[in-house]
Design a protein around this motif. Structure first.
Motif, PDB file in Angstrom:
ATOM      1  N   UNK A   1      16.526  66.328  70.241  1.00 33.34           N
ATOM      2  CA  UNK A   1      16.352  66.144  68.803  1.00 33.34           C
ATOM      3  C   UNK A   1      15.460  67.240  68.230  1.00 33.34           C
ATOM      4  N   UNK A   2      14.372  67.562  68.943  1.00 31.08           N
ATOM      5  CA  UNK A   2      13.474  68.615  68.477  1.00 31.08           C
ATOM      6  C   UNK A   2      14.207  69.948  68.370  1.00 31.08           C
ATOM      7  N   UNK A   3      15.104  70.221  69.313  1.00 28.96           N
ATOM      8  CA  UNK A   3      15.880  71.465  69.270  1.00 28.96           C
ATOM      9  C   UNK A   3      16.757  71.518  68.024  1.00 28.96           C
ATOM     10  N   UNK A   4      17.478  70.436  67.752  1.00 27.27           N
ATOM     11  CA  UNK A   4      18.368  70.434  66.583  1.00 27.27           C
ATOM     12  C   UNK A   4      17.588  70.453  65.267  1.00 27.27           C
ATOM     13  N   UNK A   5      16.387  69.871  65.273  1.00 29.94           N
ATOM     14  CA  UNK A   5      15.544  69.962  64.088  1.00 29.94           C
ATOM     15  C   UNK A   5      15.151  71.415  63.843  1.00 29.94           C
ATOM     16  N   UNK A   6      14.868  72.140  64.911  1.00 32.13           N
ATOM     17  CA  UNK A   6      14.544  73.566  64.767  1.00 32.13           C
ATOM     18  C   UNK A   6      15.741  74.344  64.238  1.00 32.13           C
ATOM     19  N   UNK A   7      16.936  73.972  64.677  1.00 32.10           N
ATOM     20  CA  UNK A   7      18.154  74.619  64.157  1.00 32.10           C
ATOM     21  C   UNK A   7      18.268  74.376  62.657  1.00 32.10           C
ATOM     22  N   UNK A   8      18.058  73.125  62.242  1.00 29.17           N
ATOM     23  CA  UNK A   8      18.115  72.787  60.813  1.00 29.17           C
ATOM     24  C   UNK A   8      17.065  73.561  60.024  1.00 29.17           C
ATOM     25  N   UNK A   9      15.871  73.625  60.587  1.00 27.38           N
ATOM     26  CA  UNK A   9      14.767  74.325  59.938  1.00 27.38           C
ATOM     27  C   UNK A   9      15.120  75.797  59.725  1.00 27.38           C
ATOM     28  N   UNK A  10      15.715  76.408  60.745  1.00 32.57           N
ATOM     29  CA  UNK A  10      16.123  77.808  60.647  1.00 32.57           C
ATOM     30  C   UNK A  10      17.222  77.984  59.607  1.00 32.57           C
TER      31      UNK A  10
END
Length: 518
Positions: A389-398
């Motif tokens: 989840x943290x990885x995909x949140x970083x993708x969204x953030x980017x």
């Protein structure tokens, strides 16, 4: 290079007090600061919220009455060869609105003001929808044609409303270009921060120092291809049409899954938000004025209602009536604040790390992205899902930062057309954005610098744009009221600008007759 960047950072340190003065005025006067509750709220907040309340009253709640119509307008097909569809314009505006502030801004507001800040974000969003309707409708009324595109926004309606003086449009355009250029390195920095964090989460090791170099080269090339090589707002909207739904749906889906898994926490979330809004001492120990100010300030900076910084997107759309794009842009504020920001608020408030002794709250609250990621981990403790989840949140953030980056360069180009429509001028603006200011953000990462003074500059340029735009749309709102009255009485018949006392080459009787033949 590191010394040069540090010198730039030191330079901005000297002008940051100006931003502080603008944001806290008149709190810097003891007589005002000593007034209970009111003394905690600066003039800028009163201006933005008061403006939204006033517009809501004068339009009889247009953002609520025509919410459904705005959704219907999004489905309209483009008829002509000029401009983009209402949906494409909406996606472009959403690309600008839904940015890193939807994560870090909301998290920061809760960290300072407590859960009640989320409630006041909702308030700012609901009234901000009316402000967005006004400025977006003005953008449509005073838009102009540039080849096969429509151009408009603050520099255009500002010039027309302030005596149609060329120098006024030029000054407003230069201001907006400055706003965009100074914001570009910050969004570039966010792209790298999110990418590096994502790689660290995925691999279990921090991203290498050489990675930002490759990121930088990639982002310069991608932005250059989209905005500079091909050029034109239609090329940009072709990209944002695809990226915005992906990032919005992905982010929403992730948080909704977290909500379902933690459904037992939802009643607590609602309770803490409402109790924290009116009795913050009971939950977070803060004062009422602080929580109100943080919620409204961060909500308005996220949805940009009343700032004039998202008005270019409203102008580029092909429409039969200016008010219809106003309805659409109001929905954008709703999506940003009432949905995306609320999802972020749920994560931070439900985790309530301030109640967890082992969280290191005093240190954690100073880093919004770390606080947010730790909050996610708290909602899926002891499972492999927290890393995913943290990885995909970083993708969204980017993605949030990248689409904002595209919007900043594109809107700067549109502002440049108010100065001159020569290709040389437009090329200079594009090159400045992609070849100069994007690399500055890259160099900050390579040099290992946070450059807080440069990042805090956003507060200064945001409030500066508010003080420029707010008086203009308050003055020009009379034309919007007339246009809305005409829309209601005619059942949405194609707009003719002379009916409200405005001259336009777009909104003519001939254009209406031609449209009615189709």
């Amino acid at each position: 290079m590191k010394d040069i960047l540090l010198s730039v950072d030191a330079f901005f340190a000297n002008i940051l007090p100006i931003g502080d003065i603008l944001w806290v005025f008149p709190q810097n006067f003891e007589w005002y600061a000593n007034i209970p509750v009111i003394g905690n709220i600066p003039f800028a907040i009163w201006l933005l919220v008061g403006m939204g309340i006033w517009f809501t009253f004068k339009t009889r709640g247009v953002q609520f009455r025509y919410f459904k119509r705005g959704i219907q307008v999004l489905a309209k097909k483009k008829k002509g060869d000029v401009g983009v569809s209402p949906l494409a314009a909406f996606m472009l505006s959403t690309a600008m609105r839904v940015g890193p502030g939807n994560i870090t801004g909301v998290t920061g507001a809760v960290a300072i003001g407590g859960p009640g800040a989320v409630f006041w974000m909702w308030v700012s969003g609901l009234f901000g929808m009316a402000s967005s309707f006004i400025e977006s409708t003005l953008s449509q009324i005073f838009k102009e044609k540039d080849g096969d595109e429509f151009v408009g926004g603050l520099p255009y309606y500002g010039r027309k409303l302030l005596g149609n003086r060329k120098w006024v449009g030029t000054v407003l355009a230069v201001m907006f270009i400055g706003y965009s250029m100074l914001s570009i390195p910050i969004q570039t920095f966010h792209v790298f921060t999110a990418s590096g964090t994502g790689i660290g989460v995925l691999t279990g090791t921090p991203a290498g120092r050489t990675s930002p170099l490759y990121y930088g080269l990639a982002i310069v090339l991608i932005v250059g291809i989209i905005v500079t090589v091909f050029g034109g707002i239609k090329r940009v909207t072709a990209v944002t049409d695809k990226m915005v739904p992906v990032m919005a749906v992905l982010y929403s889906a992730i948080i909704i899954v977290l909500l379902i898994v933690n459904i037992k926490r939802f009643p607590m979330f609602i309770e803490t938000v409402f109790v924290g809004a009116f009795k913050p001492q009971a939950i977070f120990g803060g004062g009422f004025g602080v929580v109100l100010s943080q919620g409204i300030r961060r909500g308005l900076l996220s949805n940009e209602a009343g700032q004039g910084t998202n008005t270019m997107s409203a102008a580029v759309s092909e429409q039969d009536h200016p008010c219809e794009q106003g309805f659409v842009q109001a929905i954008g504020v709703f999506l940003d604040t009432l949905i995306i920001c609320t999802l972020t608020g749920f994560v931070v408030c439900s985790a309530s790390l301030w109640n967890v002794a082992s969280s290191g709250w005093d240190t954690l609250k100073n880093s919004t992205i770390d606080l947010y990621l730790e909050s996610i981990k708290a909602l899926v403790p002891g499972t492999a899902a927290d890393g995913v989840i943290a990885f995909f949140i970083c993708v969204c953030y980017a993605l949030f930062a990248f689409t904002t980056l595209l919007g900043l360069v594109s809107f700067a180009v549109i502002a440049g057309t108010r100065i001159t429509k020569s290709k040389a001028c437009i090329t200079v603006v594009r090159v400045l954005g992609t070849v100069v200011f994007v690399p500055i953000g890259t160099l900050c990462v390579l040099a290992g610098l946070e450059l807080n003074n440069i990042w805090y500059l956003t507060d200064l340029i945001n409030i500066f744009m508010v003080f420029v735009n707010a008086p203009i749309i308050l003055y020009g709102s009379r034309y919007v009221y007339k246009a809305l009255k005409g829309y209601v009485s005619s059942g949405g018949r194609r707009f003719v600008s002379s009916e409200i006392g405005v001259e336009s080459e777009i909104w003519t009787e001939e254009a209406r007759a031609e449209a009615e033949k189709q």
